[in-house]
Design a protein around this motif. Structure first.
Motif, PDB file in Angstrom:
ATOM      1  N   SER A 286       0.844  -1.191   0.000  1.00  0.00           N
ATOM      2  CA  SER A 286       0.000   0.000   0.000  1.00  0.00           C
ATOM      3  C   SER A 286       0.882   1.245   0.000  1.00  0.00           C
ATOM      4  O   SER A 286       2.079   1.188   0.298  1.00  0.00           O
ATOM      5  CB  SER A 286      -0.900   0.009   1.227  1.00  0.00           C
ATOM      6  OG  SER A 286      -0.116   0.184   2.397  1.00  0.00           O
ATOM      7  N   GLU A 287       0.286   2.372  -0.316  1.00  0.00           N
ATOM      8  CA  GLU A 287       1.044   3.631  -0.366  1.00  0.00           C
ATOM      9  C   GLU A 287       1.634   3.966   0.993  1.00  0.00           C
ATOM     10  O   GLU A 287       2.780   4.416   1.102  1.00  0.00           O
ATOM     11  CB  GLU A 287       0.130   4.762  -0.841  1.00  0.00           C
ATOM     12  CG  GLU A 287       0.867   6.085  -1.046  1.00  0.00           C
ATOM     13  CD  GLU A 287      -0.036   7.165  -1.600  1.00  0.00           C
ATOM     14  OE1 GLU A 287       0.407   8.321  -1.650  1.00  0.00           O
ATOM     15  OE2 GLU A 287      -1.183   6.836  -1.972  1.00  0.00           O
ATOM     16  N   SER A 288       0.881   3.711   2.063  1.00  0.00           N
ATOM     17  CA  SER A 288       1.382   4.033   3.407  1.00  0.00           C
ATOM     18  C   SER A 288       2.550   3.137   3.775  1.00  0.00           C
ATOM     19  O   SER A 288       3.510   3.573   4.413  1.00  0.00           O
ATOM     20  CB  SER A 288       0.257   3.875   4.433  1.00  0.00           C
ATOM     21  OG  SER A 288      -0.226   2.540   4.448  1.00  0.00           O
ATOM     22  N   GLU A 289       2.480   1.860   3.365  1.00  0.00           N
ATOM     23  CA  GLU A 289       3.594   0.944   3.659  1.00  0.00           C
ATOM     24  C   GLU A 289       4.844   1.358   2.891  1.00  0.00           C
ATOM     25  O   GLU A 289       5.962   1.285   3.412  1.00  0.00           O
ATOM     26  CB  GLU A 289       3.201  -0.487   3.285  1.00  0.00           C
ATOM     27  CG  GLU A 289       2.206  -1.122   4.243  1.00  0.00           C
ATOM     28  CD  GLU A 289       1.779  -2.504   3.769  1.00  0.00           C
ATOM     29  OE1 GLU A 289       1.604  -3.383   4.625  1.00  0.00           O
ATOM     30  OE2 GLU A 289       1.612  -2.687   2.557  1.00  0.00           O
TER      31      GLU A 289
ATOM     32  N   PHE B 244      17.615  -2.685  -2.964  1.00  0.00           N
ATOM     33  CA  PHE B 244      16.207  -3.065  -2.808  1.00  0.00           C
ATOM     34  C   PHE B 244      15.362  -2.189  -3.731  1.00  0.00           C
ATOM     35  O   PHE B 244      15.016  -1.047  -3.410  1.00  0.00           O
ATOM     36  CB  PHE B 244      15.791  -2.934  -1.342  1.00  0.00           C
ATOM     37  CG  PHE B 244      16.499  -3.905  -0.452  1.00  0.00           C
ATOM     38  CD1 PHE B 244      16.028  -5.202  -0.303  1.00  0.00           C
ATOM     39  CD2 PHE B 244      17.665  -3.548   0.203  1.00  0.00           C
ATOM     40  CE1 PHE B 244      16.698  -6.115   0.500  1.00  0.00           C
ATOM     41  CE2 PHE B 244      18.339  -4.450   1.014  1.00  0.00           C
ATOM     42  CZ  PHE B 244      17.852  -5.744   1.160  1.00  0.00           C
ATOM     43  N   ALA B 245      15.028  -2.739  -4.899  1.00  0.00           N
ATOM     44  CA  ALA B 245      14.375  -1.960  -5.954  1.00  0.00           C
ATOM     45  C   ALA B 245      13.026  -1.415  -5.530  1.00  0.00           C
ATOM     46  O   ALA B 245      12.611  -0.342  -6.003  1.00  0.00           O
ATOM     47  CB  ALA B 245      14.218  -2.831  -7.207  1.00  0.00           C
ATOM     48  N   GLN B 246      12.316  -2.114  -4.626  1.00  0.00           N
ATOM     49  CA  GLN B 246      10.977  -1.666  -4.236  1.00  0.00           C
ATOM     50  C   GLN B 246      10.998  -0.381  -3.409  1.00  0.00           C
ATOM     51  O   GLN B 246       9.951   0.211  -3.152  1.00  0.00           O
ATOM     52  CB  GLN B 246      10.246  -2.782  -3.477  1.00  0.00           C
ATOM     53  CG  GLN B 246      10.735  -3.043  -2.069  1.00  0.00           C
ATOM     54  CD  GLN B 246      11.869  -4.032  -2.005  1.00  0.00           C
ATOM     55  OE1 GLN B 246      12.715  -4.059  -2.887  1.00  0.00           O
ATOM     56  NE2 GLN B 246      11.878  -4.856  -0.960  1.00  0.00           N
TER      57      GLN B 246
ATOM     58  N   PRO C 136       8.442  -3.340   5.993  1.00  0.00           N
ATOM     59  CA  PRO C 136       7.169  -3.649   6.653  1.00  0.00           C
ATOM     60  C   PRO C 136       6.744  -5.102   6.486  1.00  0.00           C
ATOM     61  O   PRO C 136       5.893  -5.590   7.232  1.00  0.00           O
ATOM     62  CB  PRO C 136       6.177  -2.699   5.978  1.00  0.00           C
ATOM     63  CG  PRO C 136       6.780  -2.377   4.661  1.00  0.00           C
ATOM     64  CD  PRO C 136       8.264  -2.364   4.891  1.00  0.00           C
ATOM     65  N   GLU C 137       7.351  -5.814   5.523  1.00  0.00           N
ATOM     66  CA  GLU C 137       7.012  -7.227   5.330  1.00  0.00           C
ATOM     67  C   GLU C 137       7.855  -8.153   6.201  1.00  0.00           C
ATOM     68  O   GLU C 137       7.647  -9.364   6.194  1.00  0.00           O
ATOM     69  CB  GLU C 137       7.187  -7.606   3.868  1.00  0.00           C
ATOM     70  CG  GLU C 137       6.148  -6.989   2.954  1.00  0.00           C
ATOM     71  CD  GLU C 137       6.160  -7.654   1.591  1.00  0.00           C
ATOM     72  OE1 GLU C 137       7.193  -8.263   1.235  1.00  0.00           O
ATOM     73  OE2 GLU C 137       5.143  -7.576   0.892  1.00  0.00           O
TER      74      GLU C 137
ATOM     75  N   ALA D  83      11.385 -12.813  11.324  1.00  0.00           N
ATOM     76  CA  ALA D  83      11.210 -12.621   9.885  1.00  0.00           C
ATOM     77  C   ALA D  83      10.102 -13.537   9.380  1.00  0.00           C
ATOM     78  O   ALA D  83       9.911 -14.652   9.877  1.00  0.00           O
ATOM     79  CB  ALA D  83      12.511 -12.918   9.147  1.00  0.00           C
ATOM     80  N   HIS D  84       9.373 -13.067   8.377  1.00  0.00           N
ATOM     81  CA  HIS D  84       8.265 -13.850   7.826  1.00  0.00           C
ATOM     82  C   HIS D  84       8.726 -14.835   6.761  1.00  0.00           C
ATOM     83  O   HIS D  84       8.129 -15.902   6.616  1.00  0.00           O
ATOM     84  CB  HIS D  84       7.211 -12.913   7.223  1.00  0.00           C
ATOM     85  CG  HIS D  84       6.459 -12.119   8.246  1.00  0.00           C
ATOM     86  ND1 HIS D  84       5.621 -11.076   7.918  1.00  0.00           N
ATOM     87  CD2 HIS D  84       6.422 -12.211   9.598  1.00  0.00           C
ATOM     88  CE1 HIS D  84       5.095 -10.557   9.022  1.00  0.00           C
ATOM     89  NE2 HIS D  84       5.586 -11.225  10.054  1.00  0.00           N
ATOM     90  N   TYR D  85       9.757 -14.476   6.010  1.00  0.00           N
ATOM     91  CA  TYR D  85      10.216 -15.354   4.936  1.00  0.00           C
ATOM     92  C   TYR D  85      11.698 -15.114   4.690  1.00  0.00           C
ATOM     93  O   TYR D  85      12.274 -14.116   5.156  1.00  0.00           O
ATOM     94  CB  TYR D  85       9.421 -15.109   3.638  1.00  0.00           C
ATOM     95  CG  TYR D  85       9.492 -13.696   3.115  1.00  0.00           C
ATOM     96  CD1 TYR D  85      10.588 -13.242   2.377  1.00  0.00           C
ATOM     97  CD2 TYR D  85       8.449 -12.799   3.346  1.00  0.00           C
ATOM     98  CE1 TYR D  85      10.652 -11.944   1.900  1.00  0.00           C
ATOM     99  CE2 TYR D  85       8.503 -11.491   2.872  1.00  0.00           C
ATOM    100  CZ  TYR D  85       9.609 -11.069   2.149  1.00  0.00           C
ATOM    101  OH  TYR D  85       9.680  -9.787   1.683  1.00  0.00           O
TER     102      TYR D  85
END
Length: 602
Positions: free
Chosen positions: A38-41, A60-62, A196-197, A233-235
């Motif tokens: 999302s935009e906020s994330e 980190f391209a994102q 945030p992930e 960590a999630h992944y």
């Protein structure tokens, strides 16, 4: 028990169906690539984030607002570095902006869902996993990187980043020798750019090609996964070349699943083989030819493969053309080749130059003379007068029965058989190019370690498969009469089951092609050994040669000359710059030397 953010908590009051539904939801969420935030994330995380990993930056391209900004970041890549832009949202758009400068990395991304990952009950055997903790560890990691054709890192970088909360370095240490035999690097995305992930990633998994223990890579991956799971960590993601079937098989076994995540890199000499049109028949070259071809292409030297199966290729630059077979080139004369080809002749030539040689006799069928020679020296070596790759060589013979059998085996390779006094010590190979030492390595015979369950034959076959995989099929352990003789002298047969941890040498010869391993000692080799090897090269008048000595220790002056090889395997001596010095010999104005001349620095 269910795992949430790496913490084990009991799940009460839930049916199995509800628990299964929750795990399915967690898996689904963690498998989403970081491209739909999302935009906020997006605003919550750091902009234009990257982590310096020593070999280059992980970008980190994102976290970049515009593709043009990401391209500009890639353009700032340092010399001799390999930057990676990971999590590229629209790779087609990025490539369209700079098609001559960047390319889409031909790798797959795999993801491990840490919410459902479960540790293995198995424990490492013969080694253990720990954090990198010293400059010696850092140098050992670089040695493994170089042996695997990876970009090396300044040891100072490892040491200065030992407390970096975003980077985790793990190493595998051999329990018996204390040597570092594997390494892996992990990046914590949350600590790198407040992801945030809560993601993480694995990089630079590498195992020493000489390592004899199974499962090193698997345990490094598992330990890193457990480390990041404990951090919440999630992944954990990783990138692997699309044709690396062995690595992909391991990751799938551990529960990784492929995800649609892309990486982009710059078109630089390090990455050339990933984006440039491959040479015809390149894949058919053996590792010894491929190493030289890669270095030639890196320098802009034209390569024509003339016979891939035989390792033949032609190198051309500026009107000069040299035909080669691996490290053997037209610069080596037919006379020099003839001297190296006949071990008896080689011995006479280097003895005349002042080198120390073992006492030797040519066996002409006189068994009385053979028995007298054995009685005088106690232990002897048998080898064919002509031959290579250790075929027909038997070491440490003490009885007439074994001696006769060894002579018969050697005669299958060459009619003329030589018998030498046995010199106790280590097998040292010195690579001399342009009459200067480039690399030195101790070659050790193949051995196995018992596990209390499998018999000797199974252990040899398992070790042989690992050696073949690590050397592109160049090194395997034959199960033949010589192997059985060596086992018998140690009190074992092929069907014996050695105790756990019992170390058994299965062949006395240390040749790579019969399962031996190679250990770099260039930094500690004694000056007198270097001088003797260079004298041998000059006596034979050969520009590229592998000189073999038997030594007490590579750091001591005692030695005896064994033989000279006119076509040494340069790929066996990484991280030493064997291919670079070979190209310097053939094309002195190519590569860095040419640039230094042009800039007036030489």
């Amino acid at each position: 028990m269910a795992r949430n953010n790496g913490e084990e908590k009991p799940v009460r009051g839930r049916s199995d169906k509800a628990l299964a539904h929750r795990l399915k939801r967690l898996r689904s969420e963690s498998m989403k690539p970081p491209m739909g935030l999302s935009e906020s994330e997006t605003k919550a995380r750091k902009n234009a984030a990257s982590v310096d990993c020593g070999w280059g930056r992980l970008i980190f391209a994102q976290t970049f607002d515009k593709p043009s900004e990401l391209v500009d970041a890639l353009r700032k890549e340092g010399p001799e570095r390999r930057d990676i832009a990971f999590y590229v949202r629209d790779p087609h758009v990025l490539l369209a902006m700079a098609p001559q400068e960047i390319f889409l990395d031909p790798s797959h991304t795999f993801r491990l869902d840490l919410a459902t990952y479960r540790s293995s009950r198995r424990q490492p055997r013969g080694f253990f996993i720990r954090r990198l903790s010293s400059e010696a560890d850092a140098r050992a990691v670089n040695r493994i990187y170089a042996a695997r054709g990876m970009v090396t890192v300044s040891p100072d970088f490892f040491w200065s980043n030992r407390d970096n909360r975003a980077i985790t370095y793990l190493v595998a240490e051999d329990e018996a020798s204390g040597e570092i035999i594997g390494t892996v690097t992990g990046i914590d995305h949350g600590r790198a750019f407040e992801d945030p992930e809560s993601g993480s990633s694995l990089w630079c998994l590498a195992v020493d090609p000489q390592a004899r223990h199974p499962g090193i890579g698997e345990f490094l991956v598992r330990r890193l996964a457990e480390h990041f799971a404990a951090r919440g960590a999630h992944y954990m993601d990783l990138s692997v070349l699309h044709d690396n079937a062995q690595a992909i098989s391991l990751y799938e076994k551990l529960g990784f699943r492929r995800v649609p995540v892309f990486a982009v890199k710059r078109k630089n000499p390090i990455n050339e083989k990933l984006f440039a049109r491959p040479l015809a028949e390149y894949d058919a070259l053996n590792p010894y030819a491929r190493l030289i071809v890669d270095e030639a292409r890196r320098r802009g030297v034209h390569v024509e493969i003339t016979d891939a199966e035989g390792g033949f290729f032609r190198l051309s630059q500026g009107g000069r053309s040299v035909h080669c077979r691996e490290s053997l080139s037209e610069l080596t004369s037919g006379v020099a080749m003839s001297i190296c080809d006949d071990k008896a002749v080689t011995r006479r030539v280097v003895e005349g130059a002042g080198l120390l040689v073992p006492e030797q006799m040519a066996f002409d069928g006189d068994e009385e003379a053979l028995a007298a020679f054995l009685k005088e020296h106690g232990r002897v070596v048998v080898k064919p007068a002509r031959g290579e790759q250790g075929r027909g060589v038997a070491v440490g013979l003490e009885t007439m029965k074994d001696l006769k059998r060894a002579v018969a085996n050697a005669r299958e390779v060459c009619d003329r058989v030589l018998v030498e006094a046995c010199f106790d010590g280590e097998d040292l190979r010195l690579v001399v190019i342009d009459f200067r030492l480039v690399a030195a390595a101790v070659r050790r015979p193949p051995h196995i370690v018992g596990d209390g369950r499998r018999d000797v034959r199974s252990l040899i076959e398992s070790q042989s498969r690992r050696r073949a995989a690590a050397t592109g099929g160049e090194s395997t352990i034959p199960i033949d009469g010589e192997t059985e003789r060596c086992l018998a002298s140690a009190g074992f047969a092929l069907d014996s089951v050695p105790a756990q941890g019992e170390d058994i040498v299965v062949r006395k010869t240390a040749n790579l092609h019969t399962g031996g391993s190679i250990h770099d000692v260039t930094g500690i080799v004694h000056p007198k050994l270097v001088d003797a090897a260079c004298k041998a090269a000059r006596a034979i008048d050969i520009p590229v040669v592998g000189v073999d000595f038997m030594v007490r220790s590579p750091s001591e002056a005692d030695y005896v000359f064994i033989e000279a090889n006119e076509r040494p395997g340069l790929a066996n001596h990484e991280p030493q710059p064997t291919a670079e010095r070979f190209l310097d010999l053939l094309f002195p104005l190519s590569g860095q030397k040419s640039a230094a001349h042009a800039l007036g620095k030489m």
